[in-house]
Scaffold this motif. Structure first.
Motif: not given
Length: 106
Positions: A49-50, A74, A57-58, A39, A54
């Motif tokens: 980071w989210v 997560i 990337k998602m 993370f 994240l």
């Protein structure tokens, strides 16, 4: 693949981060973005980071119809970071739902 539901949860996540004033207008440093700790916890906050790792990337995986992760965890980190703050429990619930969705048998 559950692209639509995953995208909906990512949008909920972004909206809730904004609502809780956890959405940043400044991107972390390049060094932080390249951190390889889980993370990126040694270089940035979990919410950064989210937001910066994240979610993009998602969305990239969804937009390019690539395989989504099938065994993610997560939510435990969200519980660890935010469980003491009642106002952030909605964020934790979104991560619980995301983990469940992506970890379901397909």
């Amino acid at each position: 693949m559950p692209y639509l539901k995953t995208a909906q949860l990512l949008n909920e996540l972004e909206n809730e981060l904004r609502l809780q004033s956890l959405w940043s207008s400044e991107k972390p440093s390049e060094e932080a973005m390249n951190d390889t700790s889980p993370f990126s916890c040694e270089a940035m906050s979990f919410e950064n980071w989210v937001q910066f790792i994240l979610i993009p990337k998602m969305h990239h995986l969804i937009d390019s119809t690539q395989s989504l992760p099938t065994n993610i965890a997560i939510a435990p980190m969200a519980h660890h970071v935010w469980s003491s703050k009642q106002s952030l429990h909605t964020l934790i619930l979104i991560f619980d739902n995301l983990d469940t969705l992506l970890s379901e048998q397909r």
